[in-house]
Design an enzyme around this catalytic site. Structure first.
Site, short mmCIF file in Angstrom:
data_model
loop_
_atom_site.label_atom_id
_atom_site.label_comp_id
_atom_site.label_asym_id
_atom_site.label_seq_id
_atom_site.Cartn_x
_atom_site.Cartn_y
_atom_site.Cartn_z
CG HIS A 65 -0.27 -0.24 2.51
ND1 HIS A 65 0.51 0.69 3.15
CD2 HIS A 65 -0.26 -1.34 3.30
CE1 HIS A 65 0.97 0.16 4.27
NE2 HIS A 65 0.52 -1.08 4.39
P1 TYD Z 1 -1.84 -2.98 7.38
O1 TYD Z 1 -1.45 -1.54 7.42
O2 TYD Z 1 -2.53 -3.47 6.18
O3 TYD Z 1 -0.55 -3.89 7.67
P2 TYD Z 1 0.85 -3.95 6.90
O4 TYD Z 1 1.08 -2.66 6.25
O5 TYD Z 1 1.84 -4.18 7.97
O6 TYD Z 1 0.74 -5.11 5.98
O7 TYD Z 1 -2.72 -3.26 8.68
C1 TYD Z 1 -3.20 -4.55 8.98
C2 TYD Z 1 -4.41 -4.40 9.85
O8 TYD Z 1 -4.09 -3.75 11.09
C3 TYD Z 1 -5.52 -3.57 9.23
O9 TYD Z 1 -6.75 -4.19 9.54
C4 TYD Z 1 -5.45 -2.23 9.92
C5 TYD Z 1 -4.89 -2.59 11.28
N1 TYD Z 1 -4.04 -1.52 11.84
C6 TYD Z 1 -4.49 -0.77 12.90
O10 TYD Z 1 -5.63 -0.96 13.40
N2 TYD Z 1 -3.68 0.20 13.42
C7 TYD Z 1 -2.46 0.45 12.91
O11 TYD Z 1 -1.74 1.35 13.41
C8 TYD Z 1 -1.99 -0.32 11.80
C9 TYD Z 1 -0.65 -0.07 11.17
C10 TYD Z 1 -2.83 -1.30 11.29
#
Ligand code: TYD
Length: 139
Positions: free
Chosen positions: A55
């Site tokens: 992302h």
């Molecule tokens: P995501 O940002 O997609 O993870 P990564 O970039 O590490 O692959 O986040 C995964 C899940 O966690 C998503 O459902 C959102 C949640 N999340 C939070 O609730 N708070 C946060 O600070 C972060 C980074 C993610």
């Protein structure tokens, strides 16, 4: 010109206080951190072969650190890519807005520590690569 600045995505070296009792690194504004931290999160217990990220962000500024183990960060401004390996606890990778990132090749026990400039907001995420590319490259 892409909206994200790939050249600004660079490794920052934080201070290391070496000691026979163990080394110490700190992160602060006088030593390479250029945004106020609003949130800290970390990835751990990442299974072999798993990929994280996938992302970009409209606004979020981040510093990514590997306090333990190592992993690769693939950075993409919609036009060019570069890969940065984080494998030293005193190094941080600065990532600005409008940069697509993927994290891969986590070693066993690796920790990915992220210092972030804003609270978690899903509206700041761009999770579709085609949409990111269009936005990143539009005039
Ligand atoms: P995501 O940002 O997609 O993870 P990564 O970039 O590490 O692959 O986040 C995964 C899940 O966690 C998503 O459902 C959102 C949640 N999340 C939070 O609730 N708070 C946060 O600070 C972060 C980074 C993610």
């Amino acid at each position: 010109m892409p909206r994200g600045d790939l050249t600004a995505c660079r490794i920052i070296e934080f201070p290391v206080i070496r000691d026979i009792r163990g080394n110490l690194t700190f992160v602060e504004h006088r030593h390479g951190l250029d945004f106020p931290i609003k949130r800290v999160y970390y990835l751990y217990d990442v299974p072999a072969g798993a990929e994280r990220g996938g992302h970009a962000h409209h606004e979020l500024q981040q510093m990514i650190i590997a306090p333990s183990g190592s992993f690769d960060v693939v950075l993409d401004d919609g036009s060019e890519q570069k890969v940065v390996t984080l494998d030293r606890p005193w190094m941080g990778l600065r990532i600005g807005s409008m940069i697509w990132r993927e994290l891969r090749n986590f070693t066993s026990g690796a920790v990915c520590l992220v210092l972030a400039s804003t609270s978690y907001e899903e509206t700041d995420y761009i999770r579709d690569y085609a949409a990111f590319k269009k936005l990143a490259l539009e005039e």
